[in-house]
Design an enzyme around this catalytic site. Structure first.
Site, mmCIF file in Angstrom:
data_model
loop_
_atom_site.group_PDB
_atom_site.id
_atom_site.type_symbol
_atom_site.label_atom_id
_atom_site.label_comp_id
_atom_site.label_asym_id
_atom_site.label_seq_id
_atom_site.Cartn_x
_atom_site.Cartn_y
_atom_site.Cartn_z
ATOM 1 N N LYS A 127 -3.909 22.060 43.254
ATOM 2 C CA LYS A 127 -5.303 22.463 43.005
ATOM 3 C C LYS A 127 -5.434 23.160 41.661
ATOM 4 C CE LYS A 127 -7.610 21.089 46.631
ATOM 5 N NZ LYS A 127 -8.797 20.245 46.493
ATOM 6 N N SER A 179 -12.329 7.410 46.825
ATOM 7 C CA SER A 179 -13.683 7.910 46.976
ATOM 8 C C SER A 179 -14.081 8.616 45.677
ATOM 9 C CB SER A 179 -13.730 8.906 48.134
ATOM 10 O OG SER A 179 -14.891 9.702 48.038
ATOM 11 N N CYS A 196 -9.648 14.082 48.664
ATOM 12 C CA CYS A 196 -9.619 15.545 48.794
ATOM 13 C C CYS A 196 -8.351 16.135 48.219
ATOM 14 C CB CYS A 196 -9.679 15.968 50.259
ATOM 15 S SG CYS A 196 -11.029 15.245 51.152
ATOM 16 N N GLU A 245 -18.856 11.489 51.658
ATOM 17 C CA GLU A 245 -17.825 10.452 51.788
ATOM 18 C C GLU A 245 -18.135 9.525 52.970
ATOM 19 O OE1 GLU A 245 -13.934 12.025 50.974
ATOM 20 O OE2 GLU A 245 -12.948 10.330 51.919
ATOM 21 N N GLU A 300 -5.879 20.369 39.370
ATOM 22 C CA GLU A 300 -7.215 19.815 39.615
ATOM 23 C C GLU A 300 -8.287 20.692 38.971
ATOM 24 O OE1 GLU A 300 -9.126 18.166 43.636
ATOM 25 O OE2 GLU A 300 -9.374 20.322 43.460
ATOM 26 N N CYS A 319 -2.389 19.940 54.627
ATOM 27 C CA CYS A 319 -2.550 21.174 53.851
ATOM 28 C C CYS A 319 -1.916 22.386 54.530
ATOM 29 C CB CYS A 319 -4.023 21.451 53.604
ATOM 30 S SG CYS A 319 -4.884 20.043 52.901
ATOM 31 N N GLU A 340 -20.675 7.213 51.734
ATOM 32 C CA GLU A 340 -20.008 6.289 50.809
ATOM 33 C C GLU A 340 -19.273 5.197 51.600
ATOM 34 O OE1 GLU A 340 -16.954 8.234 48.554
ATOM 35 O OE2 GLU A 340 -17.028 6.773 46.915
ATOM 36 N N GLU A 356 -13.066 16.553 33.756
ATOM 37 C CA GLU A 356 -14.228 15.892 34.352
ATOM 38 C C GLU A 356 -14.818 16.702 35.503
ATOM 39 O OE1 GLU A 356 -11.148 14.824 34.115
ATOM 40 O OE2 GLU A 356 -10.442 13.776 35.898
#
Lengths: 578, 165
Positions: free
Chosen positions: A357, A318, A298, A278, A360, A503, A281, A365
């Site tokens: 999560k 990102s 994230c 990142e 996720e 988190c 990037e 993908e």
């Protein structure tokens, strides 16, 4: 400041004007029970548990402002009887399967029933009916346990600005529901799980995957690999009676090995890797002046929030997968190859402070050749349940360590668990990479702390200034994005963690009841554990992690390389706003 | 709020009902408490609150859909499903109730094959229970559209319904 003088149970009390009787009482050591009240979030005065006597009236103290000369009584027969009746009525319409409830012994309604000496429920009547909503990948709703306090609604709306749930219908038929009584999985819900943290009872909880993970561990054909996120280690101990925020990294890794996981890795390694990808990037986008501001990716709740509400900004996200997903992708490729394990035999489990999560982990993908990067996600709470179920004496277990190649992480990886951590970790690396000089003071204090929105500017050696904003809580994120769209603010980098505090106070962490929330700053306590761990580590910059260097040499080549893109980067989808 | 304007433009310029609703939303979108008048207007124009229209209301008035749904499902006047050509409202207020208006509802339901809140499959009738219609002297009372029928006995039902067939 205007001061108000009044009495509670004969005791003279002085408080600033505007203070409620409930706040004044608690500040003076007088206990008034409450249920629907959630400090700074919910003050609907819906449940009537906090009733007090003022003159001839019974009034809810959570929404009653103290006035001069007021004489409040909190402990009369009238008050006790009224409170008891209120709780009895709540219980009469509650699915009372307390013995097997996920919130058993951690339920505010159960505590109240105990506190108010309720031995019998004299009201027999029809109970609210509703199907269990299991449509979401992350969150389960049980309307038959819901007490309609509204804490979840205020949290979802006012704190997160997601507005996935609200009240529907009226009278006996009132329920907390998404619009059109759709399943939660079919809504704008970001799966942040803050509703779970707000719920006083068992009406909202994570979708458990404990049984799946046990099954994988029992299967001799499977190689079960686990990784743990940074925020888990500063909260897991709380489930075993340790002080809030205690670091239990060594005990946690030892317990995971005892549970039977074949390899125990650290998601912090994935975080270090994220910084490499990142950070590069960001530098590329700055050079090309393209798709700025770069928005961190994230946090899966934040990503889904953007997909629903700001789908015109998907290119700003990102392309990096989240740290745990990156590590998952490498476990089934680089690691499997290195160890000669068939990736199909690997079951990849991640322990996360998060319920989003789980959603996720299920995204199509995020996988390759039909294999998912992550197979099961367990919350910190679920891990604690497994440890208890296995009879492991957590507090007396001898410390152990993570295993390599994904066990060595830097302080930069650790701080991903607290709001501001991603930015700080990125700045440590970007500064050194662009200047070629060593960064002496690695602590970027401006991005630390639990404030909702924090701005910072860092001047790089090449003359460029990076303007970053660090956000926690989705209502704050909405504010920042609206300012950017309106042109009143301009940034190069945005870090967002959906949960207030980041988190460490994610939706999968140990639940803090409403009373404790008033008394302690849990965000700061757990964040302290995170920063202590950062300080204790010999290496505190991601690009200095020897295993990261080795990984690029052996497998990835360089950050944002073709191989990196194949395994570590992803894309996003536009989702409906309604 | 360019986005919100775009959604208002979703209303077909040749659809007079849509244009009427659009104009009303534009006039009320910045007024506090504007939601309920807007919902009334939509209900009057379409006979119910269509999903797509509520999405537009949410966007253009900046009110979450869950909140709109909360209001729409709270008040019995609002309907989220299309109503029949004729709306039957049987009074269940105290006076009518003691004169056994429940039997009238049951009879209508039996005749039409629906229960309270439902619409016949041919879209002709919607059956609703309502509170006092202010004609207690005529109890038990019902209204079909804006026509009042009083001193009912259940044998009156088939004949009255046939007037609307």
């Amino acid at each position: 400041m205007d001061i108000v003088k009044f009495t509670i149970d004969g005791k003279e009390i002085e408080v600033p004007k505007g203070t409620t009787v409930l706040q004044a009482a608690r500040a003076n050591g007088i206990n008034i029970p409450s249920l629907c009240y959630l400090k700074d979030v919910n003050k609907t005065a819906a449940c009537r548990v906090c009733l007090v006597e003022v003159g001839p009236k019974l009034i809810a103290s959570c929404s009653l402002e103290a006035e001069n000369g007021m004489a409040v009584k909190t402990n009369t027969k009238k008050v006790r009887d009224a409170r008891r009746t209120v709780v009895e009525l709540l219980l009469s319409n509650h699915k009372r399967e307390c013995l097997t409830c996920i919130r058993s012994e951690n339920c505010e309604l159960q505590s109240l029933a105990k506190e108010l000496n309720i031995r019998d429920i004299p009201y027999e009547g029809e109970k609210i009916k509703g199907d269990l909503d299991v449509s979401s990948k992350s969150i389960v709703r049980d309307p038959e346990k819901c007490i309609l306090c509204g804490r979840c609604i205020s949290t979802c709306g006012d704190v997160q600005s997601v507005y996935a749930i609200g009240y529907g219908n009226r009278g006996f038929k009132t329920k907390v529901t998404p619009a059109y009584e759709r399943g939660l999985g079919d809504t704008v819900c970001t799966n942040c799980g803050q509703c779970i943290m707000a719920c006083p009872v068992g009406a909202l909880h994570e979708k458990e995957n404990i049984v799946d993970v046990w099954k994988a561990i029992e299967d001799p054909e499977k190689v079960v690999i686990v990784q743990t996120a940074p925020a888990v280690r500063v909260a897991l101990g709380e489930e075993f009676g340790l002080q809030r925020g205690t670091r239990v990294t060594g005990k946690m890794t030892a317990a995971l090995k005892k549970l039977g996981f074949d390899y125990v890795f650290d998601t912090d390694f994935g975080a270090d890797l994220t910084i490499m990808e990142e950070g590069t990037e960001l530098l590329n986008r700055l050079n090309e002046n393209k798709n700025l501001p770069l928005m961190s990716s994230c946090c899966p709740a934040w990503v889904k929030f953007v997909e629903h509400y700001y789908s015109d900004m998907l290119d700003n996200l990102s392309t990096c997968k989240s740290p745990s997903e990156m590590e998952g992708a490498l476990i089934k490729s680089y690691f499997a190859n290195k160890m000669g394990i068939d990736p199909k035999k690997i079951v990849s489990v991640s322990i996360m402070p998060c319920v989003a999560k789980k959603f996720e982990g299920d995204r199509e993908e995020l996988g390759k050749d039909g294999l998912s990067d992550i197979d099961y996600v367990l919350t910190t709470r679920e891990l604690a349940r497994m440890i208890k179920e296995a009879g492991i004496d957590f507090n007396n277990i001898e410390d152990d360590e993570f295993e390599n190649p994904f066990g060595e992480a830097t302080g930069a990886g650790v701080i991903f668990g607290a709001t501001g951590g991603v930015t700080e970790a990125a700045l440590r690396t970007i500064y050194e990479i662009t200047s070629g000089e060593e960064l002496k003071d690695v602590e970027f204090k401006a991005v630390r702390g639990t404030e909702g929105i924090k701005e910072t500017e860092v001047k790089l050696k090449n003359g460029k200034t990076v303007k970053a904003v660090v956000v926690n809580g989705l209502a704050n994120a909405r504010k920042v994005l609206d300012e950017i769209k309106a042109g009143s603010k301009k940034y190069d980098f945005i870090e967002v963690m959906a949960c207030p505090g980041g988190c460490v106070t994610g939706g999968g962490q140990p639940i803090i009841n409403s009373r404790e929330r008033e008394e302690i700053d849990i965000k700061a306590q757990r964040a302290k554990g995170i920063y202590d761990e950062d300080k204790s580590l010999p290496i505190r910059k991601s690009h200095k992690n020897p295993y990261i260097i080795k990984l690029y040499k052996e497998f990835l080549g360089e950050p944002n390389s073709h191989v990196s893109h194949e395994y570590l980067h992803t894309h996003y989808v536009k989702r409906n706003k309604f | 709020m360019s986005n919100a304007e775009n959604r208002l433009n979703d209303f077909d310029p040749n659809d007079s009902k849509g244009q009427e609703v659009k104009k009303f939303i534009q006039e009320h979108k910045n007024i506090k408490g504007g939601l309920i008048p807007v919902l009334h207007k939509i209900q009057d124009v379409y006979g119910y609150l269509p999903k797509e229209t509520l999405n537009t209301v949410s966007d253009s008035m900046n009110i979450p859909l869950t909140e709109i749904y909360g209001v729409a499902s709270f008040y019995s006047y609002f309907s989220l499903t299309p109503k029949g050509k004729h709306v039957i409202r049987v009074c269940l207020g105290t006076a009518c109730y003691v004169k056994n208006s429940q039997a009238i509802i049951d009879e209508i339901g039996r005749e039409l094959g629906i229960t309270v809140g439902q619409t016949t499959s041919d879209g002709k009738f919607t059956l609703e229970a309502t509170r006092c219609l202010g004609a207690c002297g005529l109890s038990p009372v019902m209204m079909i559209d804006d026509k009042v029928f009083g001193r009912l006995v259940k044998d009156d039902v088939p004949k009255i319904l046939s007037e609307f067939n």
